[in-house]
Structure formats: structure tokens, C-alpha cells
Design a protein around this motif. Structure first.
Motif, PDB file in Angstrom:
ATOM      1  N   ALA A  26       0.833  -1.209   0.000  1.00 33.20           N
ATOM      2  CA  ALA A  26       0.000   0.000   0.000  1.00 33.20           C
ATOM      3  C   ALA A  26       0.863   1.251   0.000  1.00 33.20           C
ATOM      4  CB  ALA A  26      -0.911  -0.022   1.225  1.00 33.20           C
ATOM      5  N   ARG A  27       1.996   1.214   0.695  1.00 31.60           N
ATOM      6  CA  ARG A  27       2.858   2.393   0.784  1.00 31.60           C
ATOM      7  C   ARG A  27       4.052   2.319  -0.164  1.00 31.60           C
ATOM      8  NH1 ARG A  27       4.590   2.430   6.603  1.00 31.60           N
ATOM      9  NH2 ARG A  27       5.314   4.545   6.266  1.00 31.60           N
ATOM     10  N   GLY A  28       4.179   1.216  -0.911  1.00 40.02           N
ATOM     11  CA  GLY A  28       5.294   1.088  -1.852  1.00 40.02           C
ATOM     12  C   GLY A  28       6.640   0.967  -1.154  1.00 40.02           C
ATOM     13  N   LEU A  29       6.629   0.369   0.031  1.00 36.12           N
ATOM     14  CA  LEU A  29       7.862   0.246   0.814  1.00 36.12           C
ATOM     15  C   LEU A  29       8.120  -1.216   1.161  1.00 36.12           C
ATOM     16  CD1 LEU A  29       7.287   3.193   3.326  1.00 36.12           C
ATOM     17  CD2 LEU A  29       8.760   3.220   1.305  1.00 36.12           C
ATOM     18  N   ALA A  30       9.381  -1.523   1.466  1.00 34.55           N
ATOM     19  CA  ALA A  30       9.722  -2.873   1.914  1.00 34.55           C
ATOM     20  C   ALA A  30      10.696  -2.775   3.074  1.00 34.55           C
ATOM     21  CB  ALA A  30      10.354  -3.664   0.772  1.00 34.55           C
ATOM     22  N   LEU A  31      10.558  -3.724   4.000  1.00 32.34           N
ATOM     23  CA  LEU A  31      11.561  -3.858   5.053  1.00 32.34           C
ATOM     24  C   LEU A  31      12.622  -4.810   4.514  1.00 32.34           C
ATOM     25  CD1 LEU A  31      12.399  -3.304   8.014  1.00 32.34           C
ATOM     26  CD2 LEU A  31      11.188  -5.412   8.629  1.00 32.34           C
ATOM     27  N   CYS A  32      13.865  -4.352   4.482  1.00 31.13           N
ATOM     28  CA  CYS A  32      14.935  -5.153   3.876  1.00 31.13           C
ATOM     29  C   CYS A  32      16.084  -5.330   4.859  1.00 31.13           C
ATOM     30  CB  CYS A  32      15.462  -4.472   2.618  1.00 31.13           C
ATOM     31  SG  CYS A  32      14.273  -4.388   1.280  1.00 31.13           S
ATOM     32  N   GLU A  33      16.872  -6.359   4.611  1.00 32.33           N
ATOM     33  CA  GLU A  33      18.046  -6.633   5.451  1.00 32.33           C
ATOM     34  C   GLU A  33      19.283  -6.569   4.580  1.00 32.33           C
ATOM     35  OE1 GLU A  33      18.187  -9.708   8.827  1.00 32.33           O
ATOM     36  OE2 GLU A  33      19.142 -10.732   7.143  1.00 32.33           O
ATOM     37  N   ASP A  34      20.294  -5.831   5.042  1.00 36.38           N
ATOM     38  CA  ASP A  34      21.533  -5.756   4.257  1.00 36.38           C
ATOM     39  C   ASP A  34      22.472  -6.896   4.627  1.00 36.38           C
ATOM     40  OD1 ASP A  34      22.873  -5.054   6.586  1.00 36.38           O
ATOM     41  OD2 ASP A  34      22.995  -2.917   6.093  1.00 36.38           O
ATOM     42  N   LEU A  35      23.650  -6.913   4.010  1.00 39.14           N
ATOM     43  CA  LEU A  35      24.565  -8.034   4.206  1.00 39.14           C
ATOM     44  C   LEU A  35      25.085  -8.105   5.636  1.00 39.14           C
ATOM     45  CD1 LEU A  35      26.567  -7.617   0.867  1.00 39.14           C
ATOM     46  CD2 LEU A  35      24.802  -9.293   1.376  1.00 39.14           C
ATOM     47  N   ALA A  36      25.042  -6.970   6.340  1.00 46.20           N
ATOM     48  CA  ALA A  36      25.510  -6.950   7.727  1.00 46.20           C
ATOM     49  C   ALA A  36      24.390  -7.296   8.709  1.00 46.20           C
ATOM     50  CB  ALA A  36      26.084  -5.571   8.055  1.00 46.20           C
ATOM     51  N   GLY A  37      23.183  -7.571   8.191  1.00 48.96           N
ATOM     52  CA  GLY A  37      22.063  -7.932   9.055  1.00 48.96           C
ATOM     53  C   GLY A  37      21.252  -6.757   9.544  1.00 48.96           C
ATOM     54  N   GLU A  38      21.601  -5.539   9.102  1.00 52.08           N
ATOM     55  CA  GLU A  38      20.830  -4.369   9.530  1.00 52.08           C
ATOM     56  C   GLU A  38      19.564  -4.225   8.679  1.00 52.08           C
ATOM     57  OE1 GLU A  38      22.822  -0.659  10.069  1.00 52.08           O
ATOM     58  OE2 GLU A  38      24.632  -1.644  10.813  1.00 52.08           O
ATOM     59  N   HIS A  39      18.522  -3.684   9.314  1.00 54.95           N
ATOM     60  CA  HIS A  39      17.244  -3.537   8.610  1.00 54.95           C
ATOM     61  C   HIS A  39      17.065  -2.111   8.078  1.00 54.95           C
ATOM     62  CE1 HIS A  39      15.228  -7.226  10.700  1.00 54.95           C
ATOM     63  NE2 HIS A  39      16.349  -7.514  10.085  1.00 54.95           N
ATOM     64  N   HIS A  40      16.428  -1.994   6.922  1.00 54.51           N
ATOM     65  CA  HIS A  40      16.221  -0.698   6.280  1.00 54.51           C
ATOM     66  C   HIS A  40      14.835  -0.660   5.653  1.00 54.51           C
ATOM     67  CE1 HIS A  40      20.644   0.041   6.314  1.00 54.51           C
ATOM     68  NE2 HIS A  40      20.683  -1.272   6.158  1.00 54.51           N
ATOM     69  N   THR A  41      14.266   0.553   5.625  1.00 54.58           N
ATOM     70  CA  THR A  41      13.031   0.762   4.860  1.00 54.58           C
ATOM     71  C   THR A  41      13.424   1.199   3.458  1.00 54.58           C
ATOM     72  OG1 THR A  41      11.895   1.459   6.855  1.00 54.58           O
ATOM     73  CG2 THR A  41      10.858   2.028   4.762  1.00 54.58           C
ATOM     74  N   VAL A  42      12.913   0.496   2.451  1.00 55.08           N
ATOM     75  CA  VAL A  42      13.364   0.720   1.079  1.00 55.08           C
ATOM     76  C   VAL A  42      12.168   1.007   0.172  1.00 55.08           C
ATOM     77  CG1 VAL A  42      14.451  -0.420  -0.908  1.00 55.08           C
ATOM     78  CG2 VAL A  42      15.408  -0.737   1.380  1.00 55.08           C
ATOM     79  N   GLU A  43      12.323   2.019  -0.687  1.00 55.42           N
ATOM     80  CA  GLU A  43      11.323   2.307  -1.725  1.00 55.42           C
ATOM     81  C   GLU A  43      11.392   1.200  -2.783  1.00 55.42           C
ATOM     82  OE1 GLU A  43       9.202   4.721  -2.635  1.00 55.42           O
ATOM     83  OE2 GLU A  43       9.720   6.580  -1.595  1.00 55.42           O
ATOM     84  N   VAL A  44      10.260   0.619  -3.139  1.00 55.77           N
ATOM     85  CA  VAL A  44      10.281  -0.460  -4.131  1.00 55.77           C
ATOM     86  C   VAL A  44       9.415  -0.136  -5.351  1.00 55.77           C
ATOM     87  CG1 VAL A  44      10.951  -2.317  -2.576  1.00 55.77           C
ATOM     88  CG2 VAL A  44       8.526  -1.706  -2.788  1.00 55.77           C
ATOM     89  N   ALA A  45       9.166   1.157  -5.581  1.00 56.18           N
ATOM     90  CA  ALA A  45       8.291   1.530  -6.702  1.00 56.18           C
ATOM     91  C   ALA A  45       8.914   1.202  -8.057  1.00 56.18           C
ATOM     92  CB  ALA A  45       7.979   3.024  -6.633  1.00 56.18           C
ATOM     93  N   LEU A  46      10.248   1.075  -8.117  1.00 55.79           N
ATOM     94  CA  LEU A  46      10.899   0.898  -9.417  1.00 55.79           C
ATOM     95  C   LEU A  46      11.130  -0.566  -9.784  1.00 55.79           C
ATOM     96  CD1 LEU A  46      13.571   3.741  -9.142  1.00 55.79           C
ATOM     97  CD2 LEU A  46      11.225   3.873  -9.975  1.00 55.79           C
ATOM     98  N   VAL A  47      10.807  -1.485  -8.878  1.00 52.99           N
ATOM     99  CA  VAL A  47      11.044  -2.909  -9.156  1.00 52.99           C
ATOM    100  C   VAL A  47       9.819  -3.726  -8.743  1.00 52.99           C
ATOM    101  CG1 VAL A  47      13.547  -2.735  -8.822  1.00 52.99           C
ATOM    102  CG2 VAL A  47      12.086  -3.281  -6.876  1.00 52.99           C
ATOM    103  N   ASP A  48       9.743  -4.949  -9.256  1.00 48.59           N
ATOM    104  CA  ASP A  48       8.741  -5.902  -8.776  1.00 48.59           C
ATOM    105  C   ASP A  48       9.434  -6.775  -7.739  1.00 48.59           C
ATOM    106  OD1 ASP A  48       6.662  -5.058 -10.495  1.00 48.59           O
ATOM    107  OD2 ASP A  48       7.680  -6.076 -12.156  1.00 48.59           O
ATOM    108  N   ALA A  49       9.042  -6.648  -6.500  1.00 45.57           N
ATOM    109  CA  ALA A  49       9.747  -7.356  -5.431  1.00 45.57           C
ATOM    110  C   ALA A  49       8.814  -8.296  -4.689  1.00 45.57           C
ATOM    111  CB  ALA A  49      10.347  -6.347  -4.458  1.00 45.57           C
ATOM    112  N   GLU A  50       9.385  -9.383  -4.205  1.00 45.28           N
ATOM    113  CA  GLU A  50       8.675 -10.342  -3.359  1.00 45.28           C
ATOM    114  C   GLU A  50       9.562 -10.626  -2.151  1.00 45.28           C
ATOM    115  OE1 GLU A  50       5.725 -11.706  -3.896  1.00 45.28           O
ATOM    116  OE2 GLU A  50       5.379 -10.879  -5.897  1.00 45.28           O
TER     117      GLU A  50
END
Lengths: 85, 371
Positions: A40-64
């Protein structure tokens, strides 16, 4: 040690992630794994290689969830699980 | 780690280095420019240039956005940061870039509310949590960063966040490359093309380099094996008399780019008639401003700024470093008066800057002088 061997040794010693890179550099992209999607908000909770979490804009890709994205400055530019992964 | 380990394999690197030696004509001296700061960083970090024959020289290009910001724009940023009630947000490296009268870090020490963010979205979040304050985002970067700013501005507009604005300093990669190729004091034989900029714009915009200037281009990844393979691909083109755009980084870069990113950029930004680049001067149609539809979120319209052009310090040779005319350690103040702790020039500020990359990886040491 020849300079060739020395360089190879440096390459081995530097097998770390991208943490040293400058966020500002336009050519910095960091792989992150999608943990949860908020479509609904076009956002994803993601984890980087170091295990840290980030809020990421995903409007430009199809993500699952489970997909690896190439993220720059909080925006996913590419889904690395797509055709070219 | 997938996508990383195999591209840091020292055996593969040595094999590529051997192939490079077999491919290059020993009677020539070739200059290849790595366009972006990410490549410069990797080259110094991994000692890639030590693996190359002496007659293959890597020249560092203008692809570090921090390094190409002119001092006048930093002064404008500091003026906005000092406006009453303003929260000024920027990426970390920009806080240490010197203007004509100090840095944003020093402005913060003097009382301005300057905050470091990791993304434009962080800046928008601050604006939403501080509705009584004006929040300005210092937007810099090439086409890789511009979509992120564009999406955040769209989001701010959609959510009706009226206290958020953008000081837009986004630039595009093609015009400075054309300026470099037109420069009479630089002879280049090929280009290691930008990897993630090309993820957005694709490899097609680089086709003018072989078509108009007869130089090969290879879009490259950032690991040491990527860069060595790209050098080999350029040398192979030169040996075979070919001249084209090749994509070494095809595991990431689609030749056509990211169309959704290009669409959102086209909606939110418009080209400026010209924009000043540190060391390169004014380049036509090389900078982005907010489009008319987003003009009310343009910080340059919302605040009064000096807008003065400031000449670089005389001792600083960032311009020549950015054009690849001199190498970082050939600058008069490299490692002495200008260090990452106390930078004079922008190339020493960002870790992607050629001077800082060279300095930080211990590739040069010199007694410091007090000036």
C-alpha cells in the motif's frame, strides 16, 4: 613478495562488504534481501549483508519477500532475482 | 557470498592480469578512464592498478558527485541551513565539503540544525515528525541517486507534506564525459563505464563515445575481477580494431536501463540550461532542477541564497585530478595540507574521491606540513 602477490594478498584481506563505500556516490549499490512488503505504501523492510534492517522504496522494481534487491540511497534500482541474476 | 566472492577470487584476478599482459601492445602507452568513484575506490582498495602492465594507466574520472560540487553551492546550502526554523538534511560526506567560509559541519557547530540522513526518505520522515519546521534535503548525485529523490518528492506531494523541500544538485553523466572528450589536454584510449548509473539509464547513452569519438567503452562491475575483466575487454577491442559499448556488468545492468526510474525522473526533474562542475566549469544541460510541477518544493525558490560562483582555492588541484590530467599524489597539497581529516579539495572528502581513496589505502605517505 612481488607486487602481483602483494596485490593478491590485499584482495584477500579486503573480502568485506560495501560498508566502506560512500552513500553519496552515485555508483554505490548495496544488495539487500526483502523481509516484508508494504504494498500500500510502496515500501519494503529489507536486510543488508551486515544484518541491519532498512526501509526501502520499491516503486521501481517488482519485489517479493526473499528477493535480493540492489539498493541505492533507500531506493531499490533492480531486482537481482530477475532475469539477469 | 553470491555476486561478491567469485568476483574477488585472486586466482581469477592473476589469470586476467596475465591475459591483459598478453593482449596489450607493449609499444603503446594506453590511458583508460574509470568514470565513477566506486571504481576508483575499488582500484585503490584492492590494488588493481598494481596488477596492470606499466603501459596501461588508469585515469580517474569525474564520477564522484561530492567531488564535483562547486564551492558556491556549498555556500548556498550553508545559507539555507542558517535560515531560522530550518532543518537541513544531507548525506554524511556533504557535511565535510568546504565552502568558501566553512562546512555544513561547522555550520552545525555554530547552531544550524544540520542532520545527516542515509536517504531522501529519511529526510521526509523528519519533515513529517517536525511539521512546524522547514526541512530541506540537499540532493546530490548522478542518475543513480536522482530516482530516489524523485520518488521521495512524489511521495511528499501525494501525502501533502508542505514543509519539505529539495535543494537540487543532481547531475547527469553524459555531458561531463563529452566535455572531457572535447578537452584538448586529455588523451584517453577507452572508458570503464559506470555500473549503477547504467542500471538506471542503461548502456545506450554511452554509445556516443564510440560513435562520435572512436573510443571503446565497457560498463563494469565494482569487484576487482570485474574491473580487470573490463580492462581486458577494452584492450581486446583496441587490439582487434573494434570500438563499441560492451556490458561486462550484465548480471546487473540492463542495456535499456530502468524505464520506471527514467519515467519518474522525467516527471519530477527538468534539465538546467547549464550547471557548474568543480574543475570542469559550466557544462550545458548537465544539471537537473525540479520540474514546474514540483516547483513549490524547490528550496532555491523557497529560500534566498547567495548564488555566487566561488573560485576553488589556488592550492587545490581537484580540477586537474577530476579531469585525469594529474594523478592524486601529484597535487601540490596532497597528503600534506590536504588530508581526509582536513580536506581542502572535494576529492579528499568523499571516500570515493580519487585523493581520499588513494590516501586511505596507504598507497602514499609523506611527512605532513603545517601551513
Amino acid at each position: 613478495m612481488s607486487s602481483l602477490d602483494a596485490s593478491a594478498a590485499i584482495a584477500l584481506a579486503c573480502a568485506t562488504d560495501h560498508a566502506n563505500h560512500c552513500i553519496t556516490c552515485s555508483d554505490e549499490g548495496t544488495p539487500m534481501v526483502v523481509l516484508q512488503l508494504d504494498e500500500a505504501r510502496g515500501l519494503a523492510l529489507c536486510e543488508d549483508l551486515a544484518g541491519e534492517h532498512h526501509t526501502v522504496e520499491v516503486a521501481l522494481v517488482d519485489a517479493e519477500p526473499g528477493h535480493t534487491l540492489l539498493v541505492h540511497a533507500g531506493t531499490a534500482l533492480l531486482n537481482l532475482n530477475g532475469d539477469r541474476a | 557470498m553470491r555476486f561478491v566472492d567469485e568476483f574477488r577470487d585472486p586466482e581469477l584476478g592473476r589469470a586476467l592480469a596475465a591475459e591483459i599482459r598478453q593482449t596489450v601492445d607493449p609499444g603503446t602507452h594506453l590511458k583508460l578512464m574509470e568514470v565513477c568513484g566506486g571504481h576508483t575506490h575499488s582500484i585503490y582498495r584492492y590494488g588493481v592498478d598494481d596488477l596492470l602492465p606499466e603501459n596501461v594507466e588508469l585515469v580517474h574520472g569525474p564520477g564522484c558527485p561530492v567531488c564535483v560540487i562547486p564551492m558556491g553551492r556549498v555556500d548556498d546550502a550553508i545559507a539555507m541551513a542558517h535560515e531560522p526554523g530550518v532543518i537541513f538534511t544531507c548525506f554524511g560526506d556533504m557535511m565535510r565539503v568546504p565552502g568558501s567560509n566553512g562546512t555544513l559541519m561547522e555550520a552545525k557547530a555554530a547552531g544550524a540544525d544540520v542532520r545527516m540522513v542515509y536517504s531522501p526518505l529519511d529526510a521526509l520522515r523528519i519533515a513529517k515528525s517536525e511539521p512546524g519546521r522547514e526541512v530541506v534535503f540537499f540532493a546530490i548525485g548522478f542518475e543513480t541517486t536522482a530516482p530516489s529523490t524523485a520518488l521521495t518528492l512524489k511521495r511528499a506531494k501525494a501525502e501533502g507534506v508542505e514543509n519539505f523541500s529539495c535543494f537540487c544538485n543532481h547531475v547527469t553523466i553524459v555531458p561531463p564525459l563529452r566535455a572531457l572528450l572535447d578537452s584538448p589536454d586529455l588523451r584517453l584510449d577507452g572508458f570503464i563505464g559506470p555500473g549503477h548509473v547504467s542500471t538506471v539509464v542503461g548502456a545506450r547513452p554511452l554509445e556516443f563515445i564510440p560513435a562520435d569519438y572512436g573510443k571503446p567503452v565497457v560498463v563494469s562491475g565494482f569487484e576487482p575481477v570485474d574491473i580487470l575483466q573490463s580492462v581486458l575487454m577494452i584492450l581486446t577491442q583496441l587490439r582487434d580494431g573494434r570500438c563499441e559499448v560492451e556490458n561486462q556488468y550484465s548480471r546487473v545492468v540492463p542495456y535499456e536501463g530502468n524505464l520506471r526510474a527514467l519515467e519518474v525522473m522525467a516527471e519530477v526533474f527538468a534539465l538546467r540550461p547549464h550547471f557548474e562542475w568543480r574543475g570542469l566549469g559550466f557544462i550545458s544541460q548537465s544539471g537537473l532542477r525540479l520540474s514546474d510541477a514540483y516547483a513549490d518544493m524547490d528550496a532555491e525558490r523557497r529560500f534566498s541564497v547567495p548564488g555566487v560562483r566561488i573560485a576553488d582555492p589556488k592550492a587545490c588541484q581537484c580540477g586537474e585530478v577530476l579531469k585525469g590530467v594529474i594523478r592524486p599524489w601529484e597535487c601540490k597539497v596532497f597528503g600534506t595540507a590536504c588530508t581526509p581529516e582536513r580536506p581542502i579539495g572535494t576529492c579528499m572528502v568523499s571516500s570515493e574521491g580519487a585523493c581520499a581513496a588513494y590516501y586511505n589505502y596507504g598507497r602514499f605517505s609523506r611527512e605532513r606540513e603545517v601551513v
